[in-house]
Design an enzyme around this catalytic site. Structure first.
Site, mmCIF file in Angstrom:
data_model
loop_
_atom_site.group_PDB
_atom_site.id
_atom_site.type_symbol
_atom_site.label_atom_id
_atom_site.label_comp_id
_atom_site.label_asym_id
_atom_site.label_seq_id
_atom_site.Cartn_x
_atom_site.Cartn_y
_atom_site.Cartn_z
ATOM 1 N N ASP A 1 -12.899 4.335 19.442
ATOM 2 C CA ASP A 1 -13.800 3.371 20.055
ATOM 3 C C ASP A 1 -13.293 1.982 19.685
ATOM 4 O O ASP A 1 -12.446 1.827 18.815
ATOM 5 C CB ASP A 1 -15.230 3.612 19.560
ATOM 6 N N CYS B 1 -28.743 31.920 12.114
ATOM 7 C CA CYS B 1 -27.334 31.666 12.418
ATOM 8 C C CYS B 1 -26.489 32.531 11.497
ATOM 9 O O CYS B 1 -26.920 32.881 10.393
ATOM 10 C CB CYS B 1 -27.036 30.174 12.210
ATOM 11 N N CYS C 1 -23.060 31.656 10.887
ATOM 12 C CA CYS C 1 -21.835 30.919 10.577
ATOM 13 C C CYS C 1 -21.488 31.134 9.104
ATOM 14 O O CYS C 1 -22.285 31.693 8.340
ATOM 15 C CB CYS C 1 -22.014 29.438 10.897
#
EC number: 2.4.2.48
Length: 580
Positions: free
Chosen positions: A91, A275, A277
């Site tokens: 950016d 989850c 993960c």
């Protein structure tokens, strides 16, 4: 010369799976770029690459304004500075401009600095106008942004973003998009949308994105600046977003917030992790709460990244299966404001229809009342009504209502599931030709059925359904088992070419591509010089030369507008060539 390529590989709704290559490094889109703060690395860029993130984004203004970072970046380059060998986008300081009201660098200085430190994708210093700004301010900010775009275009030596601004004024967004599309840029972010997402103004976000998309060239990737929560990925991709970025994975972790595909939960509220993960498989919520703050923040950030990656993979799989709208419908139920945005998106019928594939790998499921407004359904109804004028005999369909009887074997009518069953009937004796003619009218447009008026249709011995279509001993087409649509043979393509006036269903190629198309080789986008604007993704098309001589027939991945604009990737997967 800028080393940048983008090509489409698969699509559904207005979303697409693409292949983006910059400086010899390739990622598959849709993709997200985790934001890296070079002053504070919660998860290192090298770890991000190992997790499967092939792009990252950092702030060139922070590097520019921090003496030790600036000196090292100029000395060794940004890739060595961050220890990352993937694609690095930066950016320009525009976010700081929006948040804090000013930056201490000029547009030229930051663009030149980005080149000097070796970034892959730069960003010029555009002016992000926040939502609901006065019209006069939005217009003035956009004027400055376009001036800076022209300056950046003149001096840039790297791939570069050109952000579409215009606040919440759709006409300004479209104007900005069209002006920037005329310039030599590679990617178009849609800027100043973070405040909309932070306040759950997803309906307004839809208006901003669509207003921008209708003005942008379709051959350039579109980046939704600051979007990184998985709950909006499906909706955003369905609108046509290719790239995302966000620091939310880290910012949320610092605040003990836990991402899910449906929203965000506070760690203190969780007794179980929904989850599997690596983090959630190893620890319980209680164990994370008892950890030191720094360790807990890092582990939550890693979990958030896994959820982000998993949801993007889910979106891509949905595209492959033709199930993206179904996923959008499911995700929209996670928040009332997201549901309102979903309904708002369905109002953009013209934009959605031109990008919607004509056939899909999966059946149409009526999962909600909104599903009846999906573009594939509305198009099917419109085309069926056209066919009905020539084939008035109808049958009742539990989802689509009264439809022409002779379309009852074809997508999406036969390949659909609702609350009530629809029984597909075998053609009665002597009626198979009518099915073929009706499908030709439906698939290729008015008058196409005439190409098959003397056809003999062979029925499958096993199912009794139409299969091979012939006339005078020559193969015209195949009635596909999977979707009840037609794949043209050479003789069928010749007949269709005769009955359909130019440019209907045509893809016109230049002289260089002609001999290859005749030999049955695929047609690439850079050789296309014209196309029927009514062509839709996955249509069966006629490949012709500038004199409208038939060269080949095949299936296109692009719509008519895209065929005329794209310069990279496959345009038509040729099935058969027409030798001289």
């Amino acid at each position: 010369m800028v080393d940048f390529r983008f090509e489409v590989k698969a699509r559904d709704a207005s979303g697409r799976i693409g292949k983006l290559t910059v400086n010899g490094k390739t990622v598959e889109t849709p993709a997200i770029m985790p934001v890296i703060n070079p002053k504070q690395l919660i998860v290192t860029p090298k770890e991000l690459k190992e997790m499967g993130f092939g792009m990252i984004i950092t702030n060139s203004y922070i590097i520019y304004k921090t003496p030790e970072l600036r000196e090292k970046a100029l000395e060794v380059g940004i890739h060595k500075l961050l220890d990352y060998d993937g694609i690095i986008e930066v950016d320009s300081g525009s976010f700081q401009l929006m948040r804090y009201g000013g930056v201490e660098v000029t547009n030229r200085e930051i663009v030149e600095f980005q080149h000097e430190i070796g970034v892959d994708i730069g960003t010029f210093l555009d002016i992000p106008t926040p939502p609901d700004a006065p019209r006069e301010k939005a217009e003035e900010d956009l004027r400055i942004t376009l001036e800076r775009a022209k300056e950046a275009e003149e001096i840039k030596e790297i791939a570069m973003n050109a952000a579409v601004q215009g606040s919440t004024y759709p006409d300004l967004r479209t104007y900005a998009a069209r002006e920037l599309s005329r310039m030599n840029f590679e990617i178009h972010p849609i800027g100043a949308v973070v405040p909309l997402m932070e306040s759950y103004r997803y309906r307004d976000l839809v208006d901003v994105v669509i207003a921008s998309k209708v003005g942008l060239r379709p051959d350039r990737p579109v980046h939704l600046f600051g979007a990184g929560h998985p709950m909006i990925f499906a909706l955003a991709v369905a609108m046509g977003i290719d790239l995302f970025d966000s620091a939310s994975y880290a910012l949320y972790a610092k605040d003990d917030r836990y991402m899910t595909p449906e929203g965000t939960k506070r760690l203190e509220e969780l007794e179980y992790f929904p989850c599997s993960c690596p983090v959630c498989s190893r620890y319980t919520p209680q164990e994370l709460r008892e950890m030191p703050k720094e360790e807990r923040t890092r582990l939550l950030a890693i979990h958030n990244l896994w959820v982000i990656r998993e949801e993007l993979n889910r979106v891509k799989q949905a595209i492959k299966e033709g199930e993206l709208w179904r996923l959008v419908d499911e995700r929209a139920r996670s928040h009332p404001k997201l549901y309102a945005a979903y309904k708002r998106l369905l109002e953009y019928r013209e934009y959605l229809e031109k990008n919607e594939p004509v056939t899909k790998a999966s059946a149409f499921f009526k999962v909600s009342e909104e599903a009846l407004r999906w573009p594939i359904v509305e198009r099917a109804r419109e085309r069926a009504e056209r066919v009905r004028s020539k084939f008035p005999e109808t049958i009742s369909h539990p989802i689509f209502g009264e439809i022409p009887k002779y379309l009852s074997l074809s997508y999406p009518f036969a390949q659909s599931e609702g609350e009530e069953d629809f029984t597909v009937e075998k053609p009665e004796k002597g009626e198979a030709r009518k099915y073929v003619m009706a499908v030709a009218e439906y698939q290729f447009g008015e008058g196409a059925g005439e190409a098959f008026k003397d056809a003999f249709v062979e029925l499958s011995r096993k199912t009794g359904m139409p299969r091979q279509i012939k006339a005078k001993g020559k193969h015209l087409a195949t009635f596909r088992a999977e979707d009840g649509l037609l794949t043209l043979g050479i003789e069928g393509a010749k007949r269709l070419h005769e009955v359909l006036p130019f440019p209907r269903m045509r893809v016109v190629v230049d002289e260089d591509a002609e001999p290859f198309a005749r030999r049955g080789k695929n047609v690439f986008a850079k050789f296309v010089v014209d196309a029927d604007l009514n062509i839709r993704p996955y249509d069966e098309v006629l490949v012709v030369n500038r004199n409208d001589e038939l060269l080949a027939t095949g299936q296109t991945l692009l719509n008519g507008e895209e065929l005329k604009i794209f310069q990279q990737g496959l345009a038509v997967k040729v099935r058969r060539g027409v030798e001289k």
